[in-house]
Design a protein around this motif. Structure first.
Motif, PDB file in Angstrom:
ATOM      1  N   PRO A 126      27.329  34.510  31.517  1.00 26.55           N
ATOM      2  CA  PRO A 126      26.988  34.941  32.574  1.00 26.55           C
ATOM      3  C   PRO A 126      27.889  35.057  33.978  1.00 26.55           C
ATOM      4  O   PRO A 126      28.820  34.331  33.837  1.00 26.55           O
ATOM      5  CB  PRO A 126      25.645  34.188  33.031  1.00 26.55           C
ATOM      6  N   GLY A 127      27.533  36.021  34.946  1.00 24.02           N
ATOM      7  CA  GLY A 127      28.288  35.898  36.005  1.00 24.02           C
ATOM      8  C   GLY A 127      29.598  36.678  35.961  1.00 24.02           C
ATOM      9  O   GLY A 127      30.070  37.802  34.879  1.00 24.02           O
ATOM     10  N   TYR A 128      30.731  36.384  36.758  1.00 17.66           N
ATOM     11  CA  TYR A 128      31.971  37.060  36.854  1.00 17.66           C
ATOM     12  C   TYR A 128      33.167  36.322  36.353  1.00 17.66           C
ATOM     13  O   TYR A 128      34.277  36.085  37.193  1.00 17.66           O
ATOM     14  CB  TYR A 128      32.127  37.499  38.280  1.00 17.66           C
ATOM     15  N   THR A 149      35.535  39.500  36.187  1.00 18.39           N
ATOM     16  CA  THR A 149      34.622  40.315  36.161  1.00 18.39           C
ATOM     17  C   THR A 149      33.365  40.135  35.065  1.00 18.39           C
ATOM     18  O   THR A 149      33.380  39.091  34.327  1.00 18.39           O
ATOM     19  CB  THR A 149      35.203  41.764  35.829  1.00 18.39           C
ATOM     20  N   THR A 150      32.575  41.044  34.720  1.00 21.14           N
ATOM     21  CA  THR A 150      31.442  40.854  33.667  1.00 21.14           C
ATOM     22  C   THR A 150      32.228  40.965  32.493  1.00 21.14           C
ATOM     23  O   THR A 150      32.880  41.688  32.114  1.00 21.14           O
ATOM     24  CB  THR A 150      30.251  41.658  34.065  1.00 21.14           C
ATOM     25  N   TRP A 151      31.163  40.231  31.606  1.00 16.69           N
ATOM     26  CA  TRP A 151      31.739  40.381  30.005  1.00 16.69           C
ATOM     27  C   TRP A 151      31.307  41.683  29.672  1.00 16.69           C
ATOM     28  O   TRP A 151      32.230  42.106  28.884  1.00 16.69           O
ATOM     29  CB  TRP A 151      30.764  39.268  29.222  1.00 16.69           C
ATOM     30  N   ALA A 152      30.446  42.418  29.853  1.00 15.92           N
ATOM     31  CA  ALA A 152      30.149  43.845  29.540  1.00 15.92           C
ATOM     32  C   ALA A 152      31.455  44.746  29.969  1.00 15.92           C
ATOM     33  O   ALA A 152      31.807  45.544  29.158  1.00 15.92           O
ATOM     34  CB  ALA A 152      28.855  44.149  29.735  1.00 15.92           C
ATOM     35  N   SER A 153      31.783  44.548  31.046  1.00 17.29           N
ATOM     36  CA  SER A 153      32.729  45.289  31.830  1.00 17.29           C
ATOM     37  C   SER A 153      34.089  45.071  30.869  1.00 17.29           C
ATOM     38  O   SER A 153      34.901  46.004  30.621  1.00 17.29           O
ATOM     39  CB  SER A 153      32.911  45.506  33.218  1.00 17.29           C
TER      40      SER A 153
END
Length: 211
Positions: A126-128, A149-153
């Motif tokens: 979670p988080g950046y 940054t985010t894990w998805a990005s």
């Protein structure tokens, strides 16, 4: 014989006893004024000191807030660009550059060759707190960006890079990595809020300053 001239009445001398009375009657007023003047001077001195401190604090806040905004916009490497050119079927040379929002460069690295990319950490967090690591020659691991940054990005960017490296039909490739807008917005709003607080204190100190 001559008659003695009648004695002329001597002019009436002013009474000296009235002068001390008048001085005695004024002395309490003078003493009361003298007793009040040190208090008023001490109050004005404390007021000047408070206004001077308030002005210094407001100047400091304005400087800090402005510095945060200038740092975020003009100096921080908030934009990252990776451009790759395929030299042969599975040999790709890439150029990694970082610069600020107004174009001030801060980093330029040549990856010869680029072997792959992976989010770090490689599991969802979670988080950046996730960044893309670029694998270069001699097991070099270079972060795509200097911030998290985010894990998805990060996972999406790593898949795009690896997809280009695995497809020999593509000759060149460019991918951009920007600072997450919530983080950048928070930094800019924080700097602006600090500057507004400083301006408010400056206005109050000028309004309270004696004419």
């Amino acid at each position: 014989m001559d008659q003695p001239s009648p004695r002329q009445p001597s002019p009436r001398q002013p009474s000296r006893s009235t002068a001390p009375r008048s001085r005695q009657s004024r002395s309490p007023r003078l003493s009361s004024q003298a007793s009040r003047s040190p208090k008023s001077s001490a109050f004005s001195h404390r007021l000047r000191q408070w206004l001077r401190l308030d002005h210094s604090l407001s100047t400091l806040l304005i400087g800090v807030g402005s510095g945060v905004m200038v740092l975020a916009v003009g100096l921080l490497p908030t934009v990252n660009r990776l451009h790759c050119d395929r030299q042969s079927t599975y040999y790709t040379v890439c150029q990694l550059r970082s610069f600020s929002l107004i174009g001030v460069p801060s980093r330029s690295i040549t990856l010869d060759p680029l072997q792959g990319a992976q989010p770090q950490p490689d599991t969802m967090t979670p988080g950046y707190g996730t960044r893309v690591l670029l694998y270069a020659q001699a097991s070099r691991r270079i972060p795509f960006s200097r911030y998290g940054t985010t894990w998805a990005s990060s996972d999406r960017t790593a898949q795009r890079i690896n997809g280009f490296l695995a497809n020999p039909d593509l000759e060149n490739f460019t991918v951009w990595d920007l600072v997450p807008s919530p983080l950048l917005f928070s930094v800019l709003v924080g700097g602006a809020s600090i500057s507004v607080m400083g301006l408010g204190l400056l206005w109050v100190s000028q309004a309270k300053s004696p004419a």
